[in-house]
Write an enzyme that holds these catalytic residues in place. Structure first.
Site, short mmCIF file in Angstrom:
data_model
loop_
_atom_site.label_atom_id
_atom_site.label_comp_id
_atom_site.label_asym_id
_atom_site.label_seq_id
_atom_site.Cartn_x
_atom_site.Cartn_y
_atom_site.Cartn_z
N ASP A 101 22.88 -49.63 -24.66
CA ASP A 101 22.30 -49.24 -23.37
C ASP A 101 23.26 -48.37 -22.58
O ASP A 101 22.85 -47.72 -21.62
CB ASP A 101 21.93 -50.48 -22.56
CG ASP A 101 21.12 -50.13 -21.33
OD1 ASP A 101 20.06 -49.51 -21.48
OD2 ASP A 101 21.56 -50.45 -20.21
N HIS A 128 20.73 -46.52 -20.42
CA HIS A 128 21.23 -47.24 -19.24
C HIS A 128 20.09 -47.83 -18.40
O HIS A 128 20.04 -47.67 -17.18
CB HIS A 128 22.08 -46.30 -18.37
CG HIS A 128 23.19 -47.02 -17.66
ND1 HIS A 128 24.48 -46.57 -17.67
CD2 HIS A 128 23.20 -48.16 -16.92
CE1 HIS A 128 25.25 -47.41 -16.96
NE2 HIS A 128 24.49 -48.37 -16.50
N SER A 129 19.20 -48.51 -19.08
CA SER A 129 18.00 -49.03 -18.40
C SER A 129 17.90 -50.55 -18.40
O SER A 129 16.94 -51.10 -17.88
CB SER A 129 16.74 -48.46 -19.06
OG SER A 129 16.68 -48.83 -20.43
N GLU A 166 27.74 -40.36 -20.10
CA GLU A 166 26.30 -40.36 -19.83
C GLU A 166 25.96 -39.27 -18.83
O GLU A 166 26.78 -38.96 -17.96
CB GLU A 166 25.87 -41.73 -19.28
CG GLU A 166 26.11 -42.88 -20.23
CD GLU A 166 25.73 -44.23 -19.60
OE1 GLU A 166 25.22 -44.25 -18.45
OE2 GLU A 166 25.95 -45.26 -20.26
N ILE A 205 26.74 -61.14 -15.58
CA ILE A 205 25.86 -60.58 -16.61
C ILE A 205 25.92 -61.43 -17.88
O ILE A 205 24.88 -61.76 -18.46
CB ILE A 205 26.25 -59.13 -16.90
CG1 ILE A 205 25.91 -58.25 -15.69
CG2 ILE A 205 25.54 -58.60 -18.14
CD1 ILE A 205 26.39 -56.84 -15.80
N VAL A 227 25.69 -53.90 -23.30
CA VAL A 227 25.05 -53.79 -21.98
C VAL A 227 26.10 -53.81 -20.88
O VAL A 227 25.76 -53.91 -19.71
CB VAL A 227 24.04 -54.94 -21.77
CG1 VAL A 227 22.87 -54.83 -22.73
CG2 VAL A 227 24.72 -56.31 -21.91
N GLY A 228 27.37 -53.72 -21.27
CA GLY A 228 28.46 -53.73 -20.29
C GLY A 228 28.80 -52.32 -19.86
O GLY A 228 28.05 -51.68 -19.13
N ARG A 229 29.93 -51.80 -20.33
CA ARG A 229 30.34 -50.44 -20.02
C ARG A 229 30.57 -49.69 -21.33
O ARG A 229 31.16 -50.23 -22.27
CB ARG A 229 31.61 -50.43 -19.17
CG ARG A 229 31.49 -51.20 -17.87
CD ARG A 229 30.40 -50.67 -16.96
NE ARG A 229 30.84 -49.52 -16.19
CZ ARG A 229 30.06 -48.84 -15.36
NH1 ARG A 229 28.79 -49.18 -15.25
NH2 ARG A 229 30.54 -47.82 -14.68
N GLY A 283 19.61 -52.93 -16.81
CA GLY A 283 19.77 -53.66 -15.54
C GLY A 283 19.72 -52.74 -14.35
O GLY A 283 20.74 -52.56 -13.67
#
Length: 330
Positions: free
Chosen positions: A269, A293-294, A274, A150, A243-245, A296
């Protein structure tokens, strides 16, 4: 690199007689594609078993899990649920074109900010005509926390626009696609007052010069809560994108950095919990956008492509490139 207890040649030999199952919640094209590849009806049996899905399967009498192919890129929840990964069992994961997708997601937000897209949208709503100053991306600096698939995808997306990329990894070393890679943490393992990790001196310098800071870390025992006051105390007005965790970030520390101006904007993201309910703390962060969470999404084509590559590698006695080292968590 070998994985302790996992012998790809043995697994490859056992594939011919293994039962293969696919999680019933997966799209029909995944099931059809797996069945076509393995050339046998899908379903449980006795003896070795191969499973494709997001969670560990229930094994019947006499079955043992030979190999699981996770349909997710992050396997932290899977490893935690297993209470210790079964010895000798191979775990692979799905990445597909996620690096490319997330790279374009980051690039879109970078260009939107430089071109004042949010401000123009506000002017459109109020029917206000003002010329706003815009900037070129060329010459800006992005620090990417994480240099795996990533992180590499992010660097590849930013490079054509002239953005210099400094990656942060466990150790400082040359990584293709990055202008430089520095160590993520302080060598003495020291922590910030909130218990989060302390960045290396080289990373502190890079964060202080960065226009963009992008979190692309997996979730492991070493990265959980890592991005706290130590990291967010270093930027000088950068935009932060995660954009990781979600659980790698301490939300309260990010909030303080936003309030104090060390972080100018945030695009999240992913969150520690969540989906985010109406009362989630992240909604209250100033100058922050959540994108659910969109960045990837994983497609059926991604799952099939990565499972096929792993199947063929094992058939040739090789360890698949997307094999997970359970001790590391990725």
């Amino acid at each position: 690199m070998a994985i302790e207890g996992v012998d790809p040649r043995r697994i490859g030999r056992e594939l011919e007689g293994a039962a293969v199952t696919v999680d019933p919640g997966l799209p029909a094209p995944v099931r059809a594609g797996v069945e076509e590849l393995v050339r046998r009806p899908l379903g449980p049996g006795t003896g070795p078993r191969v499973h494709v899905g997001p969670a560990l399967p229930e094994l019947g009498p006499g079955e043992r899990l030979l190999w699981m192919h996770s349909t997710n890129a992050g396997v932290d929840a899977l490893l935690a649920a297993s209470a210790g990964w079964p010895p000798g069992t191979l775990l692979t994961r799905t990445v597909g074109r996620m690096g490319e997708r997330i790279g374009q997601y980051v690039l879109a937000w970078v260009l939107a900010e430089l071109q004042q897209i949010p401000a123009f949208l506000e002017q459109q709503t109020s029917r206000t005509w003002n010329r706003l100053p815009t900037e070129l991306a060329d010459g800006t600096l992005a620090v990417v926390l994480g240099t795996g698939g990533i992180g590499a995808g992010i660097a590849a997306a930013l490079r054509p626009c002239g953005v210099r990329t400094v990656g942060a990894a466990r150790t400082a070393r040359p990584v293709p696609g990055f202008d430089e890679v520095v160590a993520l943490g302080a060598p003495d393992g020291s922590c910030a007052p909130d218990g989060s990790g302390a960045p290396s001196a080289e990373l502190v310098a890079a964060l202080g010069a960065a226009r963009w800071v992008v979190g692309a870390l997996p979730l492991t025992p070493a990265t959980e809560g890592l991005l706290g006051s130590g990291f967010f105390g270093a930027p000088a007005g950068a935009t932060f994108l995660n954009v990781g965790r979600g659980a790698t970030v301490r939300t309260e520390a990010l909030g303080r950095a936003l309030e104090e101006g060390r972080v100018a904007h945030a695009v999240l993201d992913v969150l520690p919990e969540e989906p985010a309910g109406p009362g989630a703390p992240a909604w209250e962060l100033p100058r922050t956008t959540l994108t659910a969470h969109s960045a990837g999404p994983t497609t059926a084509a991604d799952v099939l492509a990565d499972f096929r590559a792993a199947w063929l590698a094992l058939g040739a006695g090789r360890l698949p490139g997307l094999a997970v080292r359970a001790a590391r968590g990725y």
